[in-house]
Design a protein around this motif. Structure first.
Motif, short mmCIF file in Angstrom:
data_model
loop_
_atom_site.label_atom_id
_atom_site.label_comp_id
_atom_site.label_asym_id
_atom_site.label_seq_id
_atom_site.Cartn_x
_atom_site.Cartn_y
_atom_site.Cartn_z
N ASN A 35 0.86 -1.17 0.00
CA ASN A 35 0.00 0.00 0.00
C ASN A 35 0.90 1.23 0.00
N PHE A 36 0.33 2.42 -0.08
CA PHE A 36 1.16 3.61 -0.23
C PHE A 36 1.88 4.02 1.05
N ALA A 37 1.52 3.41 2.17
CA ALA A 37 2.27 3.62 3.40
C ALA A 37 3.32 2.55 3.60
N GLY A 38 3.21 1.47 2.86
CA GLY A 38 4.23 0.43 2.88
C GLY A 38 4.15 -0.54 4.04
N SER A 39 3.04 -0.53 4.80
CA SER A 39 2.98 -1.46 5.94
C SER A 39 1.55 -1.66 6.41
N ILE A 40 1.41 -2.62 7.32
CA ILE A 40 0.12 -2.92 7.94
C ILE A 40 -0.38 -1.78 8.80
N LYS A 41 0.50 -0.88 9.20
CA LYS A 41 0.11 0.24 10.07
C LYS A 41 -0.89 1.17 9.40
N LEU A 42 -1.01 1.11 8.09
CA LEU A 42 -2.01 1.93 7.42
C LEU A 42 -3.41 1.64 7.96
N LYS A 43 -3.70 0.36 8.24
CA LYS A 43 -5.04 0.00 8.71
C LYS A 43 -5.36 0.68 10.03
N MET A 153 -9.38 -2.45 16.63
CA MET A 153 -10.63 -2.57 15.88
C MET A 153 -10.37 -2.67 14.38
N ALA A 154 -9.33 -1.99 13.90
CA ALA A 154 -9.01 -2.06 12.47
C ALA A 154 -8.72 -3.50 12.05
N HIS A 155 -8.05 -4.25 12.90
CA HIS A 155 -7.68 -5.63 12.55
C HIS A 155 -8.81 -6.61 12.85
N TYR A 156 -9.65 -6.28 13.80
CA TYR A 156 -10.84 -7.08 14.06
C TYR A 156 -11.75 -7.08 12.82
N SER A 157 -11.82 -5.95 12.14
CA SER A 157 -12.74 -5.82 11.01
C SER A 157 -12.10 -6.15 9.66
N THR A 158 -10.77 -6.24 9.58
CA THR A 158 -10.13 -6.48 8.29
C THR A 158 -9.18 -7.68 8.31
N THR A 159 -8.11 -7.61 9.08
CA THR A 159 -7.06 -8.63 9.03
C THR A 159 -7.57 -10.00 9.49
N GLY A 160 -8.25 -10.02 10.63
CA GLY A 160 -8.79 -11.28 11.14
C GLY A 160 -9.73 -11.96 10.17
#
Length: 330
Positions: A35-43, A153-160
């Protein structure tokens, strides 16, 4: 191919690498660096900023400030540039030069802490500087990734959900622990929806996150010198601690096979392999871990022989010669 109008709208969320050809284990790596931030931290950055805006905490004239070892700083730099906020990243001397320059390219101001707090380390010193900034100017807003609910919450709704959908027969989910946002979001999701999946947290030796003794750490990303406020150990089945030289070896082994990842990936994969070696004698266990970013920001550190030798000693380079010989033979 999508058409986007803001950089945070693009994120590759469905790419996994099968690591069995390299490690002879059913271990899969979720790749989060495209992604344009280059990492998972964007989420997490996207969710935390959205919640702050919805609550009226952020608005015209606000200055964002955050403590970050690198990737969250880059993600917030990108979002701040797109949304018109001033952003100050408070980092420390372990943050690599490429990451600092990337933040500055987005227009962020980068303040580097050079001396750790005597008790709470570099993280404690960074947080104290952030608090001083907030006390001096009411327009300064600290998003506080270490406690903000939007982080998990970002990872609860996307990554998981993305992992669960791709691997309906998953046995083990292995997550590296930094702020523990990814860990807590994924662990909460799986406890609610797939409670039979074992949750393994991976931490760096020298981190205090899970009660370990503090000691110097050189690779940014995983580990903390202050226990994160987000962490709830009741969601974690077991913890694996990884020595930083093992991180280096795994990163270089992956690169020798054409996969260029950052330090947190090396730590997570090393932890996953260690857990599987100890607990999966029949080698049938299916596990997933996460690659938070790619390797280009680590060229001057993890992938530089002189830096590795000076930091960890020549033994940290053990195995490179054999890997290079094997690569030449293919």
């Amino acid at each position: 191919m999508p058409v986007i109008s803001a950089p945070h709208e693009f994120d590759v969320s469905d790419l996994f690498v099968d690591l069995h050809p390299i490690f002879a284990r059913h271990l899969y790596l979720k790749v989060e660096g495209f992604n344009f931030a280059g990492s998972i931290k964007l989420k997490a950055a996207r969710e935390i900023v959205a919640q702050a805006e919805a609550a009226g905490v952020l608005g015209p004239g606000s200055t964002l400030v955050e403590s970050s070892s690198g990737n969250m700083g880059v993600a917030l730099s990108m979002l701040a540039a797109n949304r018109g906020y001033r952003f100050v990243c408070v980092t420390d001397s372990r943050c690599n030069a490429a990451t600092r320059r990337t933040m500055q390219a987005f227009g962020a101001e980068v303040h580097t802490i050079t001396e750790p707090h005597p008790v709470d380390g570099f993280l404690g010193a960074r947080i104290r500087y952030v608090q001083e900034m907030c006390a001096a100017d009411e327009k300064v807003v600290w998003l506080n990734q270490y406690e903000a609910p939007g982080n998990w919450m970002a990872h609860y709704s996307t990554t998981g959900p993305a992992i669960a959908s791709k691997f309906p027969e998953l046995d083990v989910l292995v997550i590296g622990a930094g702020t523990t946002g990814t860990l807590m979001g994924c662990a909460r999701y799986f406890q609610e929806h797939r409670p039979g999946v074992k949750i393994v947290a991976v931490d760096s030796v020298g981190s205090v996150t899970f009660g370990g003794a503090p000691s110097p750490r050189h690779i940014p990303g995983l580990g903390t010198s202050i226990r994160p406020g987000l962490l709830d150990e009741s969601y974690v089945d077991t913890v694996v601690h990884v020595e930083e030289p093992d991180t280096v070896r795994i990163c270089r082994q992956l690169a020798a096979n054409g996969y260029h990842f950052g330090g947190s990936t090396g730590t997570a994969v090393a932890g996953a392999l260690a857990w599987m070696q100890e607990n999966c004698a029949d080698r049938s266990t299916r596990a997933v871990t996460i690659a938070p970013d790619l390797g280009e920001r680590y060229l001057d550190t993890l992938y530089d022989d002189n830096w590795v030798r000076d930091t960890f000693g020549a033994t940290a380079l053990a195995g490179d010669e054999e890997r290079n010989e094997g690569r030449a033979a293919r």
